[in-house]
Design a protein around this motif. Sequence first.
Motif, PDB file in Angstrom:
ATOM      1  N   THR A 235       0.809  -1.219   0.000  1.00 16.65           N
ATOM      2  CA  THR A 235       0.000   0.000   0.000  1.00 16.65           C
ATOM      3  C   THR A 235       0.845   1.273   0.000  1.00 16.65           C
ATOM      4  O   THR A 235       0.594   2.179  -0.800  1.00 16.65           O
TER       5      THR A 235
ATOM      6  N   THR B 297      -7.533  -2.147  -3.666  1.00 11.54           N
ATOM      7  CA  THR B 297      -6.903  -3.124  -4.553  1.00 11.54           C
ATOM      8  C   THR B 297      -6.037  -4.091  -3.770  1.00 11.54           C
ATOM      9  O   THR B 297      -6.041  -5.305  -4.030  1.00 11.54           O
ATOM     10  N   ASP B 298      -5.301  -3.570  -2.797  1.00  7.75           N
ATOM     11  CA  ASP B 298      -4.427  -4.430  -2.003  1.00  7.75           C
ATOM     12  C   ASP B 298      -5.225  -5.435  -1.179  1.00  7.75           C
ATOM     13  O   ASP B 298      -4.760  -6.553  -0.937  1.00  7.75           O
TER      14      ASP B 298
ATOM     15  N   LEU C 104      -8.095  -7.017  -2.033  1.00  9.02           N
ATOM     16  CA  LEU C 104      -8.437  -8.166  -2.871  1.00  9.02           C
ATOM     17  C   LEU C 104      -7.191  -8.972  -3.223  1.00  9.02           C
ATOM     18  O   LEU C 104      -7.230 -10.203  -3.299  1.00  9.02           O
ATOM     19  N   TYR C 105      -6.077  -8.277  -3.435  1.00 10.70           N
ATOM     20  CA  TYR C 105      -4.795  -8.940  -3.687  1.00 10.70           C
ATOM     21  C   TYR C 105      -4.448  -9.850  -2.511  1.00 10.70           C
ATOM     22  O   TYR C 105      -4.026 -11.011  -2.692  1.00 10.70           O
TER      23      TYR C 105
ATOM     24  N   SER D  91      -5.659  -1.584   4.835  1.00 12.91           N
ATOM     25  CA  SER D  91      -5.188  -2.905   4.379  1.00 12.91           C
ATOM     26  C   SER D  91      -4.036  -3.427   5.227  1.00 12.91           C
ATOM     27  O   SER D  91      -3.457  -4.469   4.928  1.00 12.91           O
TER      28      SER D  91
ATOM     29  N   GLY E  27     -12.320  -6.095   0.864  1.00 15.92           N
ATOM     30  CA  GLY E  27     -12.011  -5.837  -0.536  1.00 15.92           C
ATOM     31  C   GLY E  27     -13.250  -5.706  -1.394  1.00 15.92           C
ATOM     32  O   GLY E  27     -13.342  -4.816  -2.256  1.00 15.92           O
TER      33      GLY E  27
ATOM     34  N   TRP F 222     -14.635  -2.573  -3.531  1.00 13.75           N
ATOM     35  CA  TRP F 222     -15.054  -2.719  -4.932  1.00 13.75           C
ATOM     36  C   TRP F 222     -16.419  -2.057  -5.120  1.00 13.75           C
ATOM     37  O   TRP F 222     -16.651  -1.331  -6.082  1.00 13.75           O
TER      38      TRP F 222
ATOM     39  N   VAL G 270     -11.396  -0.103  -6.267  1.00 11.90           N
ATOM     40  CA  VAL G 270     -10.553  -1.232  -6.657  1.00 11.90           C
ATOM     41  C   VAL G 270     -10.189  -1.081  -8.130  1.00 11.90           C
ATOM     42  O   VAL G 270     -11.066  -0.856  -8.974  1.00 11.90           O
TER      43      VAL G 270
ATOM     44  N   ILE H  92      -8.825  -3.130 -11.098  1.00 16.44           N
ATOM     45  CA  ILE H  92      -8.595  -4.515 -11.498  1.00 16.44           C
ATOM     46  C   ILE H  92      -7.311  -4.684 -12.321  1.00 16.44           C
ATOM     47  O   ILE H  92      -6.538  -5.622 -12.069  1.00 16.44           O
TER      48      ILE H  92
ATOM     49  N   LEU I 283      -4.560  -4.753  -9.925  1.00 17.74           N
ATOM     50  CA  LEU I 283      -4.579  -6.011  -9.178  1.00 17.74           C
ATOM     51  C   LEU I 283      -3.895  -7.121  -9.972  1.00 17.74           C
ATOM     52  O   LEU I 283      -3.070  -7.875  -9.440  1.00 17.74           O
TER      53      LEU I 283
ATOM     54  N   LEU J   2      -0.461  -9.265  -9.015  1.00 15.87           N
ATOM     55  CA  LEU J   2      -0.484 -10.719  -8.863  1.00 15.87           C
ATOM     56  C   LEU J   2       0.536 -11.399  -9.770  1.00 15.87           C
ATOM     57  O   LEU J   2       1.144 -12.403  -9.388  1.00 15.87           O
TER      58      LEU J   2
END
Length: 262
Positions: A32, A49-50, A52-53, A165, A204, A208, A213, A215, A218, A222
Motif C-alpha cells: 500500500t 486493490t491491495d 483483494l490482492y 489494508s 475488498g 469494490w 478497486v 482490477i 490487481l 499478482l
Amino acid sequence: MEFTFTPALSFSGLIVGILVGLTGVGGGSLMTPILVLLFGFKPATAVGTDLLYAAITKSGGTWMHHRHDNIDWRITGRLALGSVPAAALALTVLYYLGMENHSTNRIILNVLGVALLLTASSLIFRQRLLAFARAHIGQTMSSRHTAGMTVVVGAIIGALVALTSVGAGALGVTALLFLYPQLEMRRVVGSDIAHAVPLTLVAGMGHWWLGSVDIPLLLNLLLGSLPGIIVGSHFAARVPERRLRSLLAVMLMLVGGKLIFA
C-alpha cells in the motif's frame, strides 16, 4: 476494462512477494505505501486493490496451513467475529464520508501511517512481548476473558484493515502471541492467515462496491507477487530473518512517519 501489462507494477509485486515469503510480514504493510508514494495512486484505490490482492494470495497460504494442521479454527472464528462487522462498519463510515473527499484520503493516510508504526513496533518488540505474556498473561487470564479479548482484537484489526489494508499480518500475529503465549508459532501464523482471508475478502469487496478497486492494477501485482512469494518461501530458511525484520521495521517507521506528517 482493458488490461495493460505494466512491468514496474509487476516488479514491485515481485519484490513485495519475496519479502512476504522471507519474513511473513503482511503484504499490505509494504504494498500500500509503495502504491501511494511511488506510483501516486489514491490512498483509497491502493487500499481497496491491495485488500483483494491479499484475499487471493492468502487463500493459497490458508490451504497449505490447513493441510499441515497449522490452524486453530476456534481462534480464527473469534477473530472473525470481531473483525468482519468492524470492517463493514469502517466501510460504511467511508461511504458516508465520500471516497473522493480529500478529507477521507487524508484520514486513510494518517491511519495508514499509525498502522505502519504499530507494525514496526510489533516487529521490534515481539520477543519481549512474548516473554512477558508467557510469564504473566497465561497464568492470570481466564479462557472466557481470553476469548472476549480475541474478539476485541479482531474488531480493532478489522477496522484497521478496512481503512488501510494493514493489520492482518504482523499485528495479528503479535496480538495472538500475547493472548495465546503457549500456542505453537506455526499455529499462531496459520490461524492469523486463515482469519485474513474472510476479512480481506469482505473488506475488498466492500471497496469494490465503493469503486476503489483497480482490477488492471490487481492483475499486474499478482503477476509479480505470486512467483515472488514462492521464491521467498523457498529461501526463507537461508536468510537472516531477524536482521531483515529489523531493517523492515526501520523502513516502516520512516514511511509511517512520512505519511502522518506529509
